[in-house]
Design a protein around this motif. Structure first.
Motif, short mmCIF file in Angstrom:
data_model
loop_
_atom_site.label_atom_id
_atom_site.label_comp_id
_atom_site.label_asym_id
_atom_site.label_seq_id
_atom_site.Cartn_x
_atom_site.Cartn_y
_atom_site.Cartn_z
N ALA A 19 31.09 20.25 31.42
CA ALA A 19 30.40 18.98 31.64
C ALA A 19 29.30 18.86 30.60
CB ALA A 19 29.81 18.92 33.04
N PHE A 20 29.16 17.67 30.05
CA PHE A 20 28.13 17.37 29.08
C PHE A 20 27.05 16.59 29.82
CE2 PHE A 20 32.35 17.35 27.18
CZ PHE A 20 32.25 18.49 26.41
N VAL A 21 25.88 17.18 29.95
CA VAL A 21 24.85 16.62 30.82
C VAL A 21 23.50 16.54 30.10
CG1 VAL A 21 25.98 17.53 32.89
CG2 VAL A 21 24.19 18.86 31.80
N ALA A 22 22.64 15.69 30.64
CA ALA A 22 21.24 15.65 30.22
C ALA A 22 20.42 16.31 31.33
CB ALA A 22 20.79 14.21 30.01
N ASP A 23 19.54 17.21 30.94
CA ASP A 23 18.64 17.86 31.89
C ASP A 23 17.26 17.87 31.25
OD1 ASP A 23 17.15 19.41 33.58
OD2 ASP A 23 18.57 21.06 33.67
N ASN A 67 16.67 18.59 42.82
CA ASN A 67 15.21 18.56 42.64
C ASN A 67 14.75 17.85 41.38
OD1 ASN A 67 14.77 19.95 45.02
ND2 ASN A 67 15.01 21.92 44.01
N SER A 68 15.12 16.63 41.22
CA SER A 68 14.63 15.85 40.09
C SER A 68 13.73 14.73 40.60
CB SER A 68 15.80 15.26 39.31
OG SER A 68 15.32 14.48 38.24
N ALA A 69 12.44 14.82 40.31
CA ALA A 69 11.52 13.77 40.73
C ALA A 69 11.88 12.44 40.07
CB ALA A 69 10.09 14.15 40.39
N ASN A 70 12.39 12.50 38.85
CA ASN A 70 12.87 11.32 38.14
C ASN A 70 14.39 11.44 38.07
OD1 ASN A 70 13.67 9.34 36.39
ND2 ASN A 70 12.15 9.82 34.82
N PRO A 71 15.14 10.71 38.90
CA PRO A 71 16.59 10.90 38.98
C PRO A 71 17.32 10.79 37.65
CG PRO A 71 15.84 9.46 40.73
CD PRO A 71 14.68 9.68 39.82
N GLY A 72 16.86 9.91 36.77
CA GLY A 72 17.53 9.72 35.50
C GLY A 72 17.45 10.90 34.56
N GLN A 73 16.65 11.91 34.92
CA GLN A 73 16.53 13.07 34.06
C GLN A 73 17.67 14.07 34.23
OE1 GLN A 73 12.58 14.56 34.81
NE2 GLN A 73 11.68 13.15 33.35
N LEU A 74 18.51 13.88 35.23
CA LEU A 74 19.70 14.70 35.42
C LEU A 74 20.90 13.76 35.45
CD1 LEU A 74 18.53 17.11 38.27
CD2 LEU A 74 19.00 17.73 35.90
N CYS A 75 21.68 13.73 34.38
CA CYS A 75 22.80 12.80 34.35
C CYS A 75 23.99 13.40 33.61
CB CYS A 75 22.39 11.45 33.78
SG CYS A 75 21.85 11.48 32.08
N VAL A 76 25.15 12.78 33.81
CA VAL A 76 26.42 13.29 33.27
C VAL A 76 26.94 12.34 32.20
CG1 VAL A 76 28.78 13.95 33.84
CG2 VAL A 76 26.96 14.28 35.52
N TYR A 77 27.14 12.87 30.99
CA TYR A 77 27.74 12.10 29.89
C TYR A 77 29.26 12.08 30.01
CZ TYR A 77 23.33 12.33 27.28
OH TYR A 77 22.03 12.22 26.88
N GLY A 78 29.83 13.22 30.30
CA GLY A 78 31.28 13.30 30.37
C GLY A 78 31.74 14.68 30.81
N ILE A 79 33.04 14.78 31.10
CA ILE A 79 33.62 16.02 31.59
C ILE A 79 34.87 16.30 30.78
CG2 ILE A 79 34.78 17.11 33.56
CD1 ILE A 79 32.90 15.43 35.35
N GLN A 80 35.09 17.57 30.45
CA GLN A 80 36.29 17.97 29.73
C GLN A 80 37.00 19.06 30.52
OE1 GLN A 80 36.04 18.70 25.51
NE2 GLN A 80 37.47 20.39 25.67
N VAL A 81 38.28 18.85 30.76
CA VAL A 81 39.12 19.85 31.42
C VAL A 81 40.13 20.35 30.39
CG1 VAL A 81 40.77 20.29 33.27
CG2 VAL A 81 38.86 18.71 33.66
#
Length: 150
Positions: A53-57, A122-136
């Motif tokens: 998974a390609f994510v922003a944290d 546990n993200s006080a700002n929800p947008g700080q944890l998000c998913v760009y895409g998934i590769q299987v």
């Protein structure tokens, strides 16, 4: 959007228009409270070898993390399912990350359904944890074949 800890209305899902990074718009979530669910339909008989998974944290100071789980269960059942593997972002390491898990799971579409759950924690700002895409990544008779879902 799925919910593990209870039932009720699904929360709002955000999507950054410029990056298409999807997130659950609920602050301070706990593991399993909500998930972004990505159903998979792979060719019958392939062997899943890796899920990424390609994510922003961007939670360097708050310790927020994003977890990824590959899950399967018998078709048309209400079972919780089998968790085939999981991975999470590194707490305190802000920025874009790739989380991956390797496995060897043979797909049987006649009896089983498959999906990926992404859990923000546990993200006080929800947008700080998000998913760009998934590769299987999977093989079929030894051939390498990636599936990328955005």
């Amino acid at each position: 959007v799925g919910s593990v800890l209870g039932s009720g209305p699904a929360p709002a899902v955000g999507d950054y228009a410029t990056t298409h990074c999807r997130y659950i718009n609920v602050p301070n979530t706990s593991w399993g409270q909500y998930s972004l669910r990505y159903p998979l339909h792979l060719p019958n008989g392939v062997t899943i070898t890796q899920v990424s998974a390609f994510v922003a944290d961007f939670n360097a100071n708050s310790g927020g993390t994003m977890f990824m789980h590959l899950v399967s269960r018998p078709w048309n059942s209400r079972q919780a399912g089998t968790d085939w593997g999981s991975a999470g972002t590194s707490a305190g390491a802000a920025g874009d990350q790739t989380i991956s898990d390797t496995m060897s799971e043979v797909v049987n579409n006649q009896t089983t359904e498959y999906w990926i759950d992404m859990y923000p924690v546990n993200s006080a700002n929800p947008g700080q944890l998000c998913v760009y895409g998934i590769q299987v990544t999977y093989t079929y008779n030894g051939a390498f074949m990636p599936l990328i879902q955005k």
